[in-house]
Design a protein around this motif. Structure first.
Motif, mmCIF file in Angstrom:
data_model
loop_
_atom_site.group_PDB
_atom_site.id
_atom_site.type_symbol
_atom_site.label_atom_id
_atom_site.label_comp_id
_atom_site.label_asym_id
_atom_site.label_seq_id
_atom_site.Cartn_x
_atom_site.Cartn_y
_atom_site.Cartn_z
ATOM 1 N N HIS A 147 -6.623 3.617 6.988
ATOM 2 C CA HIS A 147 -7.238 2.733 5.995
ATOM 3 C C HIS A 147 -6.216 1.733 5.449
ATOM 4 O O HIS A 147 -6.538 0.558 5.208
ATOM 5 C CB HIS A 147 -7.808 3.578 4.852
ATOM 6 C CG HIS A 147 -8.362 2.771 3.724
ATOM 7 N ND1 HIS A 147 -9.623 2.209 3.766
ATOM 8 C CD2 HIS A 147 -7.828 2.422 2.520
ATOM 9 C CE1 HIS A 147 -9.839 1.551 2.636
ATOM 10 N NE2 HIS A 147 -8.759 1.665 1.859
ATOM 11 N N ALA A 148 -4.971 2.186 5.260
ATOM 12 C CA ALA A 148 -3.943 1.295 4.745
ATOM 13 C C ALA A 148 -3.653 0.165 5.729
ATOM 14 O O ALA A 148 -3.502 -1.003 5.335
ATOM 15 C CB ALA A 148 -2.676 2.088 4.455
ATOM 16 N N VAL A 196 0.865 -1.187 0.000
ATOM 17 C CA VAL A 196 0.000 0.000 0.000
ATOM 18 C C VAL A 196 0.899 1.234 0.000
ATOM 19 O O VAL A 196 1.857 1.311 0.769
ATOM 20 C CB VAL A 196 -0.940 0.036 1.223
ATOM 21 C CG1 VAL A 196 -1.836 1.274 1.156
ATOM 22 C CG2 VAL A 196 -1.765 -1.229 1.310
ATOM 23 N N GLU A 212 -5.695 -1.047 7.898
ATOM 24 C CA GLU A 212 -6.838 -1.953 7.846
ATOM 25 C C GLU A 212 -6.736 -2.872 6.628
ATOM 26 O O GLU A 212 -7.052 -4.068 6.705
ATOM 27 C CB GLU A 212 -8.124 -1.132 7.793
ATOM 28 C CG GLU A 212 -9.384 -1.969 7.829
ATOM 29 C CD GLU A 212 -10.623 -1.094 7.866
ATOM 30 O OE1 GLU A 212 -11.731 -1.640 7.767
ATOM 31 O OE2 GLU A 212 -10.471 0.130 7.987
ATOM 32 N N LYS A 213 -6.257 -2.327 5.521
ATOM 33 C CA LYS A 213 -6.085 -3.123 4.310
ATOM 34 C C LYS A 213 -5.041 -4.220 4.539
ATOM 35 O O LYS A 213 -5.216 -5.372 4.119
ATOM 36 C CB LYS A 213 -5.649 -2.196 3.174
ATOM 37 C CG LYS A 213 -5.667 -2.829 1.801
ATOM 38 C CD LYS A 213 -7.061 -2.825 1.228
ATOM 39 C CE LYS A 213 -7.037 -3.322 -0.208
ATOM 40 N NZ LYS A 213 -8.402 -3.453 -0.752
ATOM 41 N N HIS A 236 -1.834 -1.007 -3.752
ATOM 42 C CA HIS A 236 -3.026 -0.211 -3.473
ATOM 43 C C HIS A 236 -2.598 1.245 -3.289
ATOM 44 O O HIS A 236 -1.859 1.577 -2.366
ATOM 45 C CB HIS A 236 -3.709 -0.736 -2.212
ATOM 46 C CG HIS A 236 -5.086 -0.178 -1.994
ATOM 47 N ND1 HIS A 236 -6.104 -0.298 -2.921
ATOM 48 C CD2 HIS A 236 -5.615 0.509 -0.941
ATOM 49 C CE1 HIS A 236 -7.195 0.284 -2.455
ATOM 50 N NE2 HIS A 236 -6.920 0.790 -1.256
ATOM 51 N N ARG A 265 -6.413 -6.998 7.006
ATOM 52 C CA ARG A 265 -7.476 -7.870 6.519
ATOM 53 C C ARG A 265 -6.949 -9.006 5.637
ATOM 54 O O ARG A 265 -7.350 -10.149 5.787
ATOM 55 C CB ARG A 265 -8.493 -7.053 5.722
ATOM 56 C CG ARG A 265 -9.431 -6.270 6.597
ATOM 57 C CD ARG A 265 -10.400 -5.479 5.737
ATOM 58 N NE ARG A 265 -11.341 -4.724 6.554
ATOM 59 C CZ ARG A 265 -12.249 -3.895 6.060
ATOM 60 N NH1 ARG A 265 -12.323 -3.729 4.756
ATOM 61 N NH2 ARG A 265 -13.056 -3.248 6.859
ATOM 62 N N GLN A 272 -10.411 5.868 -2.376
ATOM 63 C CA GLN A 272 -8.954 5.950 -2.272
ATOM 64 C C GLN A 272 -8.471 7.385 -2.133
ATOM 65 O O GLN A 272 -7.276 7.638 -2.169
ATOM 66 C CB GLN A 272 -8.313 5.300 -3.507
ATOM 67 C CG GLN A 272 -8.527 3.796 -3.599
ATOM 68 C CD GLN A 272 -8.026 3.236 -4.909
ATOM 69 O OE1 GLN A 272 -8.797 2.924 -5.813
ATOM 70 N NE2 GLN A 272 -6.712 3.111 -5.031
#
Length: 689
Positions: free
Chosen positions: A669-670, A599, A672-673, A631, A676, A658
């Motif tokens: 957010h990164a 990311v 969390e990415k 990402h 997951r 994004q």
């Protein structure tokens, strides 16, 4: 790190009220640009934006005054165009009138000899310097916004105008002119100087119509100071023939300073001992008086008028000793009484003088606007740059009808006006009264004034400009790039001429800005432990960097000149070499790159604008990141950059989810990415704890 994990915690749909006050709550979801606009943008603004006409800027600019055409709007417009309507009702008559009167009379007394001296520098008879010390001052008092600004003749403009006049109306090679031929030559030169003033005034009025007052920012302080300092050296050298009593043709064009020095050295045996003596005595009086005025400005009730004292003494000495007949000393001669007949400058000359009028207009506005801004900041009031364009444009345009040459604010007389206690533009009216008395009644008293004294006044008035070189050590300490701009401009002005030197200085100054954007460093950011703050990794070894997450800040505009550097930096950090090859390492980046990036967050808070080339580069980056499984997240894009990116098709490759309002939200957010769907979490967890 707990703060960042808390920021990653999402609220339930029923907790929308907390999202509207993110500063008042500890736990919130990362805010994308779309979500932020949904929560915080005014509904009225959203409805109005699509209906706003998007015509040309000039049309919108004129539409606003037209839509406000009411009695109150008309009065405001009249106050803006005639500043006395705004400041005269608030004038403090008891507190300010005496100071304005004393300062105005003091400046007017200085205007008389300086006006005649600068007229000789312009290659026109001395009386036209008095006209230029009267009409422009009167007009600026009615239209200008600089309360402490003193306008009139200015040595740099006189030098530039004189070069144009000598080129347009050269003196015959024989130099043995009869009285009638001399009058005809003077009339042609006066017409050429007035045409230059007309052209520069018209250009400034055009700039006012286009609201181009912002152009003054392109003449930076180092450029203006180097220009005036280099021009002061030109003035000194150009006055050497008058100091020595030599009759030499004026040199113009490139290397004119060195040509004049060579001509003076060659003709030195033919110098006049009488005029050399007058010059030495004049400088011996004027220079110490200037120093006394500067050193004791706080103790003196008003500056000592050394120029007018020198003029009176020299006139009396020349009259009683008959220096003009015995030793052939050049004198001013008869000054015509009254004013010249209004006359429209020859419009046929405008195409020839346009190249001279443009730099004169730029120097006029740059010097005047910088002086006005300096004293406005000092005395806590504001000026209007566009109104200054109008004031100086009208001043030059109308005064050209009365055979005046280009004029502007003057450094020496502005400083004198402030030191003498001037408070408002009313001081200019008192200055005009003094010059008016000389034009109507006192002109014959200057008949026997030696021209060598006027040359000494020209040189002594350059004192402030010469001493600007004392600021160079401090400038070197503050900014070596500005120091380089100063030196390059000064060398160009001295070796070439004032016009070309100004062009070289402006171009070099702009090139330094471009080069600095080319050499910008893209900063990799890391997390400060226990906070949500992201700082450049090079600042501390204690900053945390999550494996697989790359946060980059690009702190410069993204345009055609920086797109290549942007591409190389991103390829290095993300490992996006062509054909699977590693990209060459850009300057100022570490020798090694961490493990593969999953990311990447691009902090665009420093990207003030982006052009089509830069936006396409971001679009290509988004496509390449998508192809290799990286990402891409964008954070803190301003509205204009987002609009440009959208038009370039970036939003076809990057979804609204994004785009984030801050680096913290994008990083949350990164993480969390990564948590997951990645085995990286096991390594990241060790870093986090």
């Amino acid at each position: 790190m707990s703060g960042l994990l808390g920021a990653r915690t999402c609220s339930s749909p029923g907790e929308a009220s907390d999202l509207k006050y993110p500063l008042g709550t500890r736990l919130r979801e990362p805010l994308t640009e779309a979500r932020f606009q949904q929560l915080f943008r005014d509904e009225e603004q959203v409805q109005e934006l699509p209906t706003e006409p998007r015509g040309p800027r000039l049309c919108r600019m004129w539409r606003r005054p037209a839509s406000a055409c009411s009695r109150r709007g008309a009065w405001r417009l009249l106050q803006a165009r005639l500043p006395p309507l705004r400041w005269l009702p608030l004038y403090r008559w008891r507190a300010w009138l005496l100071g304005d009167a004393v300062a105005g009379v003091t400046v007017g007394v200085v205007h008389v000899p300086q006006g005649m001296a600068f007229a000789l520098l312009t290659s026109v008879p001395p009386v036209f310097g008095l006209y230029t010390s009267f009409f422009p001052v009167l007009i600026y008092s009615l239209l200008g916004t600089g309360r402490h600004l003193s306008t009139g003749t200015f040595a740099v403009l006189s030098l530039m105008t004189g070069s144009a006049v000598e080129r347009l109306v050269p003196e015959p090679l024989s130099r043995n002119l009869s009285g009638i031929e001399k009058e005809q030559l003077d009339a042609q030169r006066v017409g050429a100087a007035a045409a230059v003033a007309f052209g520069s005034g018209a250009l400034m009025l055009g700039m006012f119509v286009l609201q181009l007052g912002v152009l003054s920012t392109f003449l930076s302080e180092p450029v203006v100071k180097a220009l005036t300092s280099g021009a002061a050296l030109h003035v000194l050298v150009s006055q050497l023939p008058s100091l020595l009593g030599l009759s030499l043709p004026r040199q113009i064009g490139c290397f004119s300073l060195f040509k004049t020095l060579a001509a003076v050295l060659t003709s030195l045996p033919r110098s006049s001992p009488a005029e050399l003596t007058i010059s030495a005595l004049s400088l011996a009086l004027l220079v110490p008086v200037k120093e006394l005025n500067v050193r004791f400005r706080d103790r003196l009730p008003t500056p000592i008028p050394g120029e007018i004292v020198m003029v009176l003494l020299a006139s009396v000495l020349c009259f009683t000793s008959s220096l003009d007949t015995k030793y052939n000393v050049q004198i001013v001669g008869l000054l015509p009484e009254g004013f010249p007949q209004p006359l429209l400058p020859s419009l046929a000359e405008l195409p020839r003088i346009l190249a001279d009028s443009l730099p004169i207009a730029l120097v006029t506005f740059a010097v005047s606007a910088s002086l006005a801004s300096m004293y406005a900041d000092k005395y806590n009031y504001t000026i209007d740059p566009n109104q200054e364009l109008l004031a100086h444009g009208v001043s030059n345009l109308i005064s050209s009808f009365f055979s005046c040459f280009p004029n502007s604010a003057s450094l020496a007389t502005t400083s004198l006006l402030v030191d003498a206690g001037g408070n408002t533009q009313l001081a200019g009216l008192f200055s005009c009264i003094v010059v008016l008395l000389v034009l109507l009644w006192l002109g014959p008293f200057f008949y026997y004034l030696p021209k060598a004294v006027l040359a000494c006044i020209n040189i002594s008035s350059m004192r402030q400009m010469f001493f600007q070189m004392q600021e160079l050590p401090q400038l070197w300490h503050i900014s070596r790039m500005d120091f380089a701009v100063w030196i390059v401009t000064w060398v160009a002005v001295v070796t070439l001429n004032v016009d070309l030197g100004l062009a070289v200085g402006v171009i070099f100054s702009m090139m330094t800005v471009v080069c600095r954007t080319q050499r910008v460093q893209c900063l990799a950011l890391g997390l400060a432990e226990g906070t949500e703050l992201y700082r450049p990794l090079r600042e501390s070894h204690r900053l945390l960097q999550v494996p697989g997450l790359c946060i980059l800040r690009y702190p410069t505009p993204l345009y055609f000149g920086t797109r290549g550097n942007f591409r190389r930096i991103l390829e290095w950090h993300l490992g996006l070499g062509e054909g699977g090859k590693a990209s060459p390492k850009p300057d100022n980046l570490p020798d090694t790159v961490a493990e593969p990036v999953r990311v990447v967050v691009l902090d665009f808070s420093g990207v003030t604008f982006a052009d089509a080339a830069g936006a396409r580069e971001v679009a290509q980056l988004a496509s390449r990141c998508r192809d290799v499984g990286i990402h891409l997240l964008l954070a803190q894009c301003n509205a204009s950059v987002l609009e440009t990116l959208a038009r370039a098709g970036v939003l076809d490759r990057v979804t609204p989810q994004q785009l984030f309002v801050s680096v913290q939200d994008a990083a949350a957010h990164a993480l969390e990415k990564l948590v997951r769907g990645s085995s990286i979490w096991s390594g990241s967890q060790e870093v986090l704890h």
